[in-house]
Design an enzyme around this catalytic site. Structure first.
Site, short mmCIF file in Angstrom:
data_model
loop_
_atom_site.label_atom_id
_atom_site.label_comp_id
_atom_site.label_asym_id
_atom_site.label_seq_id
_atom_site.Cartn_x
_atom_site.Cartn_y
_atom_site.Cartn_z
N HIS A 110 0.86 -1.19 0.00
CA HIS A 110 0.00 0.00 0.00
C HIS A 110 0.88 1.23 0.00
CE1 HIS A 110 -3.05 2.92 1.30
NE2 HIS A 110 -3.94 2.06 0.87
N ASP A 131 -8.13 -4.50 -0.46
CA ASP A 131 -8.63 -4.89 -1.77
C ASP A 131 -8.50 -6.39 -2.02
OD1 ASP A 131 -9.20 -2.21 -2.60
OD2 ASP A 131 -7.04 -1.92 -2.85
#
Length: 435
Positions: free
Chosen positions: A312, A370
């Site tokens: 991320h 996700d």
């Protein structure tokens, strides 16, 4: 923010030293105030991607990427996702405090009685091709709301800003469901006020005139959690876009439409769609037996193979939302009798290798939210193309809260980033016969 006792001194050859004030927030790194830097030094700072620049002060969301921490108004996301529903979280983000019973009831009533959209929006929708991407449709529909609800676009009026916030949060599920129904040629389903926010959306998605949709409590709770985990995420690309667009004084619907457009990108809101596509490609090319081979290709920089759903931009530790999403994924698959779902098993094997292989550990490539949210949505029956629109639905409250906070800030100005010009410095235009 508070002025610190510290001072930073900038020394530039041939010029007097420049003192830069240092400010502290309630938590997080200190910041240098460079607002007067250009006037004092005739120099800008250079920060592509704004990785070291705080463009605003905010009291809404805080992320500590090294600790893997996410706070909404000071509350850890892990606690909010378990103890609150999405509309309670919306109230928190908008107002700064969790609602009491009366405030919650009044807020839910406001949302439920603004979830219809103007009937003429149906005609607007018909202008799109049936195979248009849902995000293309949603960008147009949200922007078009300013033409239907222009009675609440005076951004200097706090009441207008409040009713715009309610309208956007309430109508976004209806717009997303309409985009889905239009794409598959089914009639629109009107909202039903007796259902929860998440239950209402699921019914609008999957009910038909021939058969009503019975909301599964586990699925309803799971979808509500998806919304909560995506409600806000500090100054990300789409939020910064909403702030920058809104800083010009444009109406709230235009600002949120800009956020929807930014979210569409695969590096932002499209990441869960890209992750599920990756899992389906692995499944189609050998399944779980080929996971090890796939991960080796990921480590080869020349292979062109990318690992989606890991790592991320901000988190340098485990994404706190990912663990909650993994638990939700297990609950949904069990409730729907899909415990042996091959994509979930494949995902678990990918995660196992990433957490054990030194290559991924050294690079801190942990699963992010996700990675599992796509599997949950797929199990619920939401088509892959709609994933990013669901993200936009969830993030609308965060965008609105950030937009409203910006307009309430006495220091707010229209956004105007500067540049380091590297083009030609020609001074004379040659005559036509010399070109």
């Amino acid at each position: 923010m508070n002025l610190s006792d510290k001072k930073a001194t900038l020394n530039i050859d041939g010029k007097a030293p420049i003192e830069l004030p240092v400010y502290t927030g309630s938590i997080g790194p200190e910041v240098l105030d460079i607002r007067k830097l250009y006037g004092q030094s005739d120099m800008f700072t250079f920060d592509p991607g704004f990785m070291s620049t705080a463009a605003c002060e905010s009291a809404i969301t805080y992320i500590d990427g090294d600790k893997g921490e996410l706070l909404y108004r000071g509350y850890p996301i892990e606690q909010l996702a378990v103890n609150c529903d999405y509309l309670e979280v919306c109230y928190l983000l908008l107002n700064g405090e969790l609602p009491n019973a009366q405030q919650k009831a009044e807020f839910e009533y406001s949302i439920n009685h603004h979830n219809l959209v103007h009937e003429q929006m149906h005609f607007f929708l018909r202008g799109f091709r049936r195979d248009a991407h849902p995000m293309a449709i949603l960008t147009g529909l949200v922007g078009a709301m300013s033409a239907f609800y222009h009675d609440s676009t005076d951004i200097s009026n706090p009441h207008h800003r409040e009713i715009s916030a309610i309208r956007l949060i309430a109508k976004m599920p209806t717009l997303v469901a309409m985009a889905y129904k239009y794409s598959c040629g089914e009639p629109y389903v009107y909202p039903r006020n007796g259902l929860s926010y998440s239950g209402n959306f699921l019914r609008q998605m999957f009910a038909t005139p021939c058969e009503d949709y019975q909301v599964n409590e586990v699925v309803e709770r799971a979808f509500d959690r998806i919304l909560t985990l995506h409600a806000d995420h500090e100054q990300n690309a789409s939020t910064s876009t909403v702030r920058l667009c809104g800083s010009s004084g444009t109406n709230p619907f235009a600002a949120i439409a800009a956020g929807v457009a930014c979210l569409w990108g695969p590096a932002h809101g499209g990441a869960n769609e890209a992750c599920l596509n990756m899992l389906e490609n692995i499944q189609a090319n050998g399944g779980i037996a080929k996971v090890g081979e796939f991960m080796e290709k990921v480590k080869d920089k020349n292979s062109g193979v990318r690992l989606m759903g890991f790592g991320h931009r901000v988190y340098k530790n485990y994404d706190p939302r990912a663990k909650l999403m993994q638990e939700t994924c297990k609950e949904v698959l069990t409730a729907l009798g899909l415990e042996n779902d091959p994509l979930f098993k494949l995902a678990m094997e990918l995660e196992r290798i990433a957490l054990e292989d030194q290559y991924f550990v050294d690079r801190k490539l942990y699963p992010n939210v996700d990675f599992y949210s796509g599997i949950v949505q797929r199990a619920i029956g939401i088509p892959t193309q709609l994933f990013t629109a669901i993200f936009a639905l969830a993030r609308t409250v965060g965008w609105i809260a950030q937009w409203n906070e910006m307009l309430s800030d006495a220091n707010y100005k229209i956004g105007r980033p500067r540049q380091l010009y590297v083009g030609s410095a020609r001074r004379d235009v040659p005559s036509l016969d010399k070109r």
